[in-house]
Every structure is written in C-alpha cells, then in structure tokens.
Design a protein around this motif. Structure first.
Motif, PDB file in Angstrom:
ATOM      1  N   GLU A   1      -3.559  11.163  -0.145  1.00  0.00           N
ATOM      2  CA  GLU A   1      -4.761  11.783  -0.696  1.00  0.00           C
ATOM      3  C   GLU A   1      -4.706  13.299  -0.542  1.00  0.00           C
ATOM      4  O   GLU A   1      -5.065  14.054  -1.463  1.00  0.00           O
ATOM      5  CB  GLU A   1      -5.998  11.227   0.018  1.00  0.00           C
ATOM      6  CG  GLU A   1      -7.309  11.748  -0.506  1.00  0.00           C
ATOM      7  CD  GLU A   1      -8.509  11.170   0.241  1.00  0.00           C
ATOM      8  OE1 GLU A   1      -9.592  11.779   0.175  1.00  0.00           O
ATOM      9  OE2 GLU A   1      -8.355  10.111   0.886  1.00  0.00           O
TER      10      GLU A   1
ATOM     11  N   ALA B   1       0.824  -1.201   0.000  1.00  0.00           N
ATOM     12  CA  ALA B   1       0.000   0.000   0.000  1.00  0.00           C
ATOM     13  C   ALA B   1       0.862   1.255   0.000  1.00  0.00           C
ATOM     14  O   ALA B   1       0.606   2.204  -0.759  1.00  0.00           O
ATOM     15  CB  ALA B   1      -0.931  -0.008   1.219  1.00  0.00           C
TER      16      ALA B   1
ATOM     17  N   SER C   1      -5.047  -1.115   1.937  1.00  0.00           N
ATOM     18  CA  SER C   1      -4.754  -0.706   3.318  1.00  0.00           C
ATOM     19  C   SER C   1      -5.923  -0.895   4.268  1.00  0.00           C
ATOM     20  O   SER C   1      -5.766  -0.682   5.474  1.00  0.00           O
ATOM     21  CB  SER C   1      -4.328   0.769   3.323  1.00  0.00           C
ATOM     22  OG  SER C   1      -5.415   1.609   2.964  1.00  0.00           O
ATOM     23  N   GLN C   2      -7.110  -1.267   3.756  1.00  0.00           N
ATOM     24  CA  GLN C   2      -8.280  -1.389   4.613  1.00  0.00           C
ATOM     25  C   GLN C   2      -8.014  -2.366   5.765  1.00  0.00           C
ATOM     26  O   GLN C   2      -7.527  -3.470   5.561  1.00  0.00           O
ATOM     27  CB  GLN C   2      -9.493  -1.872   3.808  1.00  0.00           C
ATOM     28  CG  GLN C   2     -10.047  -0.839   2.844  1.00  0.00           C
ATOM     29  CD  GLN C   2     -10.468   0.436   3.557  1.00  0.00           C
ATOM     30  OE1 GLN C   2     -11.205   0.394   4.547  1.00  0.00           O
ATOM     31  NE2 GLN C   2      -9.995   1.566   3.051  1.00  0.00           N
TER      32      GLN C   2
ATOM     33  N   LYS D   1      -6.476   4.858  -5.322  1.00  0.00           N
ATOM     34  CA  LYS D   1      -7.656   4.057  -5.008  1.00  0.00           C
ATOM     35  C   LYS D   1      -7.261   2.616  -4.697  1.00  0.00           C
ATOM     36  O   LYS D   1      -7.765   2.002  -3.730  1.00  0.00           O
ATOM     37  CB  LYS D   1      -8.633   4.103  -6.184  1.00  0.00           C
ATOM     38  CG  LYS D   1      -9.950   3.392  -5.903  1.00  0.00           C
ATOM     39  CD  LYS D   1     -10.914   3.558  -7.076  1.00  0.00           C
ATOM     40  CE  LYS D   1     -12.245   2.859  -6.788  1.00  0.00           C
ATOM     41  NZ  LYS D   1     -13.187   3.006  -7.931  1.00  0.00           N
TER      42      LYS D   1
ATOM     43  N   MET E   1      -3.902   3.101   6.595  1.00  0.00           N
ATOM     44  CA  MET E   1      -5.009   3.964   6.182  1.00  0.00           C
ATOM     45  C   MET E   1      -4.685   5.431   6.451  1.00  0.00           C
ATOM     46  O   MET E   1      -5.015   6.316   5.647  1.00  0.00           O
ATOM     47  CB  MET E   1      -6.285   3.555   6.917  1.00  0.00           C
ATOM     48  CG  MET E   1      -6.836   2.191   6.493  1.00  0.00           C
ATOM     49  SD  MET E   1      -8.116   1.565   7.611  1.00  0.00           S
ATOM     50  CE  MET E   1      -9.408   2.767   7.349  1.00  0.00           C
TER      51      MET E   1
ATOM     52  N   GLY F   1       0.929   3.938  -3.055  1.00  0.00           N
ATOM     53  CA  GLY F   1       0.582   5.319  -2.747  1.00  0.00           C
ATOM     54  C   GLY F   1       1.674   6.280  -3.151  1.00  0.00           C
ATOM     55  O   GLY F   1       1.411   7.357  -3.704  1.00  0.00           O
TER      56      GLY F   1
ATOM     57  N   MET G   1      -2.401   6.618   3.759  1.00  0.00           N
ATOM     58  CA  MET G   1      -3.128   6.855   2.515  1.00  0.00           C
ATOM     59  C   MET G   1      -3.807   8.222   2.525  1.00  0.00           C
ATOM     60  O   MET G   1      -3.892   8.900   1.496  1.00  0.00           O
ATOM     61  CB  MET G   1      -4.185   5.763   2.288  1.00  0.00           C
ATOM     62  CG  MET G   1      -3.615   4.365   2.047  1.00  0.00           C
ATOM     63  SD  MET G   1      -2.363   4.298   0.744  1.00  0.00           S
ATOM     64  CE  MET G   1      -0.882   4.109   1.733  1.00  0.00           C
ATOM     65  N   LYS G   2      -4.294   8.631   3.701  1.00  0.00           N
ATOM     66  CA  LYS G   2      -4.903   9.964   3.800  1.00  0.00           C
ATOM     67  C   LYS G   2      -3.868  11.057   3.545  1.00  0.00           C
ATOM     68  O   LYS G   2      -4.175  12.110   2.975  1.00  0.00           O
ATOM     69  CB  LYS G   2      -5.544  10.149   5.174  1.00  0.00           C
ATOM     70  CG  LYS G   2      -6.814   9.325   5.371  1.00  0.00           C
ATOM     71  CD  LYS G   2      -7.895   9.754   4.383  1.00  0.00           C
ATOM     72  CE  LYS G   2      -9.142   8.911   4.502  1.00  0.00           C
ATOM     73  NZ  LYS G   2     -10.172   9.311   3.509  1.00  0.00           N
TER      74      LYS G   2
ATOM     75  N   GLN H   1      -5.596   2.447  -1.271  1.00  0.00           N
ATOM     76  CA  GLN H   1      -6.575   2.556  -0.189  1.00  0.00           C
ATOM     77  C   GLN H   1      -7.314   1.235   0.014  1.00  0.00           C
ATOM     78  O   GLN H   1      -7.624   0.855   1.152  1.00  0.00           O
ATOM     79  CB  GLN H   1      -7.555   3.686  -0.498  1.00  0.00           C
ATOM     80  CG  GLN H   1      -6.921   5.078  -0.377  1.00  0.00           C
ATOM     81  CD  GLN H   1      -7.832   6.180  -0.850  1.00  0.00           C
ATOM     82  OE1 GLN H   1      -8.669   5.966  -1.727  1.00  0.00           O
ATOM     83  NE2 GLN H   1      -7.675   7.375  -0.294  1.00  0.00           N
ATOM     84  N   GLN H   2      -7.625   0.527  -1.066  1.00  0.00           N
ATOM     85  CA  GLN H   2      -8.285  -0.775  -0.937  1.00  0.00           C
ATOM     86  C   GLN H   2      -7.390  -1.778  -0.200  1.00  0.00           C
ATOM     87  O   GLN H   2      -7.847  -2.513   0.676  1.00  0.00           O
ATOM     88  CB  GLN H   2      -8.652  -1.316  -2.321  1.00  0.00           C
ATOM     89  CG  GLN H   2      -9.733  -0.512  -3.034  1.00  0.00           C
ATOM     90  CD  GLN H   2      -9.952  -0.973  -4.468  1.00  0.00           C
ATOM     91  OE1 GLN H   2      -9.208  -1.818  -4.983  1.00  0.00           O
ATOM     92  NE2 GLN H   2     -10.957  -0.424  -5.125  1.00  0.00           N
TER      93      GLN H   2
END
Length: 603
Positions: free
Chosen positions: A170, A126, A156-157, A150, A163, A130, A166-167, A153-154
C-alpha cells in the motif's frame, strides 16, 4: 527438513550454517532442486541478484516435473513442493522487476499465484496478488492495481505478517501516486503490525521505508532515527541487501541534514558493501539519488564524482547489452554464411553435372557424324535441349518477376501481395496464429519537419530493426506507408507480449541516425493471438487483421510508444464478435474485451 533448516538459517543470517546444510544437500543428486533454492535465497539476501536468479531458474526446473502448469482449479500432484517452487519464482520476480522487464516479472508472479491458489495457501496468495498489484501500477494500470491490493488485503485478514506486507505494498502505491501522507500512514501501520507479529526483519524494512518517506517530506532527522533503529536488527540478521538499502537511505538523510562528514564516513562503508553488488540497475539508481542529494546540498565535488561514476556504470551496462546483441548477430551471421557455403557447393555440383552432360552430348554428336540419320537425330536432341533451356530460363524469369512483385522496393520486406499468398495457404475462415500491427509514431511530423528523404531513411531503419527483433520464422510485411504487419505462427499470447516488448525496445531504445542528426523514433503496436481466447471462435484472416488494427488504435489513443494486446474477448458466437467490432471502445470500457499493455522505452 534439511531445506527448512537451511532457509531458517538464511533468514537468521547464519552463513556458516547455511553452507553446512548446502554441503549435506549437495551429496545427494536427488536434492539438487532444494539445494539450488537454498543457494538462490542466500544469494538474494546478500544482494547478488544475477546469481540468485540463475539458482532460482535451476530450482524451478527441478520442481517443474512434479508441479506442471495446470488449468485453474486443478489439484496439485501429491509430491509437488509448491511452496518451494513459489519461493524460487519470488526470487525471479524480484530480479525481473528490478531490471524493468515487467512482462517477465508479471508472468513469474502469475505462475506463483497459480501455485498458491492450487495449494490453497492464503498467505502466499495474498503476497502474490499484492506483488501483481505493484507490477500493474508500474505498467500504468492504476485501477487494476488498486483492485488487486484490496483483494490481497481481504485475503490477509487475521495473519499479522501478511497484513504487514500488504501495508508495504500500500505504501509503494501511495508513493508512486505522490500521496506522501498516505505512504507514511501505511508504513506506520505496517511497523505496528510487524512489531505485534514479532517480525524484527519486517519491522526493519518498514523503518527503511519510513526513512525514505521522511526524506521526501524534508524531515531528515526523523529519517536518520528510523534508519538507526533498523541497522542493528539488519546487522544481527546479516541481511546484506536490506542493510545496503538502509545505509543508502542513511547517507541521503545525513546529506539532507547537512551532516556532511558523517555522510562521507557512511558512504565509505556503503562503497565497501557494494563491492560484490551485481544488480547494476539498482546501483545506477542509488548513485543518481546520492549525486542529486549532494548537488542539492551545494556539494559540487561529491555530486560531480557520483555523476561520473553513474555515467561509467551506465556505459558498462550499455556495453554489456551491446555485446549480447553482437553475439546474437554473430550467431545469425555464421548461420547465414554456412547456408551461403552450402548453396555454393550445390551450384558447383550442378555445374559439374552439366559439364559431364555436355561431354556426353559431344560424344554422341561425334558418333552421329557417321551417318546422316544419326546427325539428324543428334540435331533433334540439341533442339529439344535448347527448347528446354529456353523454357527453364523463361520460368526462372517468371519466378524472379513474381518474387520482385511480392517485395516492397523501399524496405525489401514482403508486401501485401506476398501476405495474401501466405494467407491463401490457410484454411478459409479458420485463421490461426498471431498478428502484430505496427505504426511509426508521429511519422507525418518527420516528413513535414525533415523532408521525405529522411522519412524514407526512418522507414528503412524501422524495417531493419523489426526484422532483427522478430524470430526467423516470423513474416514482416510493409502494410503501407508507415504501417507494418508481423505474422507470427506458433507463438503463445505470453510470448507474443514478449515479442511486442522486444520490438518496442528494438525500435525506440536507440535514435535513428539521419542527415539532420539523431532522431528518436517510437512505434505503437496492436497485437492478438487467434483464435481469440477464451471462446476461440473461427475468424477469417481479414477479420484478424481488423482486430489487430483496433488494438493498434487503442495503443495510439493511449499515448503511443506502447503495445496493446487483446488478452480475452467475451463473445459466445460470431454475432457477438461483430457487435464488439462495431464498437470496440465500448467493449473495452465494459470489460467485454480485456487488454494487455506493454510500455515502450522511456524518453
């Protein structure tokens, strides 16, 4: 275990404990790769990016024998420390990204992704995807960046720490698109995730990002509050690189809030922290931001001081780059001089041999005077020698004329005739190697506005810069008008992208001096490696030139001052290739052809 202990101390800011672990590792020659990784992460944390990159490269070289590059899906060797190798690549990627060398940063990040996928580590996957999304956005590939984010993010759930990271990615993409509200929302969500994951360092990083977002939204008091929450955590952890960034944002926020005295005190602390800062590119950017902030606040004295500091640092950086270039030129000059000395010795030897031969001939002629028969034989020998000399001179003249016919008279580069001769040595319909088709941007405007004399100067200077940018074994051809062709044998697609980047920088970074003053000149490039991956279908060289030309057309249509390379072509046979050639734009739109973009120097 020692490496894990040392890396924990790095994260916690325990410098003395890091030194203790490093001393233990240094006593064992088999631990050098782990030692270099530990030193790389410590230097990176302290903001010493150049030293961090040097240690990371050494660490990566130490891990490489046990972790060789392998095709996708291949299993890792049992003794491969892929997470350690990934960490070294992470340090390298950050340094290359900060320097703006995006092609190298992307190559390092993709290597890290290969290791993460082979090791089936979703967290590392992830983070790698990213980071690649951010690099794609920096290269202008916004749709690919959004797809990558995207996917990351999937993956890293379920992992709060991933997560939160990932923010952060983003928020970076939103900031680059000018979507301030989306940036702020992503950072607030990332801060909540970092707090829930009990990750104070990441929470502090989110607060630094929030401060930056608040300043862009002209909310300096909230920016100051965000930085003040992050500072104690970073001071406790001893994270110098993040601490310097936080103090820089605090100075900007205080200036924006017109708290000038406190801003000056904080900037004095920041100047002390920057004493060992080795990343000039980031420091130049920070000085520029601070100078603009002082100027916007009406504080001309501080703004002017920072402007001069930025200019001075820029000059030092340019001088360092120039010195490196001069060193390369000196090495090339020394090599050429040694070759010239060798040629001179060879000619001297040949002259001595001819002189000895002439003396022997004179002795023979003297003896031949004793008899008419011997004289006739001597005369015959002389005549034969003269005929041979005449033939040699004739062949030499023919070779000279042939060489002149294969050189461009304006630039002294090889011309199409010479290129055809080189291609004749290749197997028919089995072209192998790399081609770069290069076109000078807006050259007609140069001729129309400055005259054909200046146009000739531009063509000659571009030819000279091309010759300096390529390798010694590469062939540079003036293809016609303002177009050039480079044939580069034995070079991979990855290194071909680096070569295209070198050409873009070498031509466009410095204006061309003309009688009408400096003139900025850039080029567009289309490049490809043959046979075309992944099917590697056979092509004649004429078709290969056409593919490079289609890539060049795409670069020019995309805005010029860039290189477009053909990465992969989805074609199972020769008929499919011909269909793609017939409508290249449609094939790119349908992703039957994937392109690699390399941007030229900014104006």
């Amino acid at each position: 275990m020692l490496l894990a202990e040392g890396r924990i101390h790095v994260l916690a800011g325990h410098a003395d404990e890091v030194k203790r672990v490093a001393l233990v590792l240094a006593q064992d020659p088999l631990q050098q790769a782990r030692l270099n990784l530990l030193l790389a992460e410590e230097a990176d944390r302290e903001g010493r990016s150049l030293q961090a990159a040097e240690f990371a490269e050494k660490a990566l070289a130490g891990f490489a024998p046990d972790c060789p590059r392998a095709p996708a899906g291949a299993a890792l060797a049992q003794n491969c420390e892929f997470r350690s190798a990934w960490a070294a690549l992470r340090v390298l990627t950050r340094k290359q990204q900060n320097e703006g060398v995006l092609s190298q940063a992307e190559a390092s990040a993709r290597h890290g992704l290969e290791l993460a996928e082979a090791g089936r580590d979703d967290y590392l996957r992830a983070i790698s995807i990213g980071n690649l999304a951010v690099l794609s956005h920096l290269a202008g590939q916004t749709q690919e960046a959004q797809r990558g984010l995207k996917l990351a993010q999937q993956i890293s759930q379920g992992d709060l720490l991933a997560m939160a990271q990932m923010k952060s990615y983003e928020a970076t993409l939103a900031w680059r698109d000018g979507r301030l509200d989306d940036q702020l929302l992503a950072l607030e969500e990332g801060l909540a995730l970092a707090s829930k994951a009990d990750a104070p360092h990441m929470a502090a990083q989110m607060q630094i990002g929030l401060a930056d977002a608040y300043m862009q939204m002209r909310r300096p008091r909230q920016a100051i509050a965000a930085v003040e929450q992050a500072l104690p955590v970073l001071q406790q952890l001893g994270h110098q690189r993040a601490l310097r960034t936080a103090r820089h944002n605090l100075v900007l926020a205080l200036i924006q809030a017109r708290q000038f005295e406190r801003a000056r005190r904080e900037r004095a602390l920041l100047a002390e922290m920057r004493r060992d800062w080795s990343d000039r590119a980031i420091l130049i950017e920070e000085l520029r931001e601070e100078g603009e902030a002082w100027g916007a606040a009406g504080q001309a004295k501080e703004a002017l001081t920072l402007f001069h500091a930025e200019r001075r640092l820029n000059a030092e950086l340019v001088a360092l780059n120039r010195e490196a270039s001069l060193t390369q030129l000196k090495v090339k000059y020394d090599s050429d001089r040694k070759q010239a000395d060798l040629d001179l010795l060879t000619r001297d030897k040949s002259l001595v041999e001819r002189q000895l031969a002439n003396r022997q001939l004179a002795q023979q002629v003297g003896l031949a005077l004793a008899a008419l028969l011997l004289l006739a034989m001597g005369l015959a020998v002389v005549m034969v020698k003269r005929v041979r000399d005449s033939n040699k001179r004739l062949k030499a003249n023919e070779a000279l004329l042939r060489a002149q016919s294969e050189r461009d008279p304006l630039t002294d580069l090889a011309n199409r005739r010479h290129f055809l001769g080189v291609m004749a040595q290749q197997p028919q319909a089995h072209f192998n190697g790399s081609l770069l088709m290069i076109d000078i941007d807006h050259f007609k405007h140069v001729n129309d506005q400055h005259g054909h004399g200046v146009g000739d100067v531009v063509i000659c200077e571009v030819a000279r810069r091309l010759s300096h940018a390529v390798r010694a074994e590469d062939l540079v051809v003036r293809w016609g008008g303002e177009e050039f062709l480079v044939f580069a044998p034995d070079v991979s697609l990855e290194h071909l992208a680096h070569l295209a980047e070198r050409i873009l920088q070498g031509v466009g970074a410095v204006p061309v001096n003309t009688e009408n003053g400096p003139l900025r000149v850039t080029v567009s490039i289309g490049f490809a490696h043959f046979p075309l991956p992944p099917s590697r279908l056979d092509l004649a060289w004429e078709q290969a030139v056409n593919w490079a030309d289609m890539a060049l057309y795409t670069a020019k249509a995309g805005g010029r001052n860039r290189a477009m390379g053909i990465a992969t072509v989805d074609a199972r046979d020769s008929d499919a290739l011909l269909q793609i050639e017939a409508d290249f734009d449609a094939a790119c739109s349908s992703e039957r052809v994937s392109l690699l973009q390399v941007l030229g120097p900014a104006a």
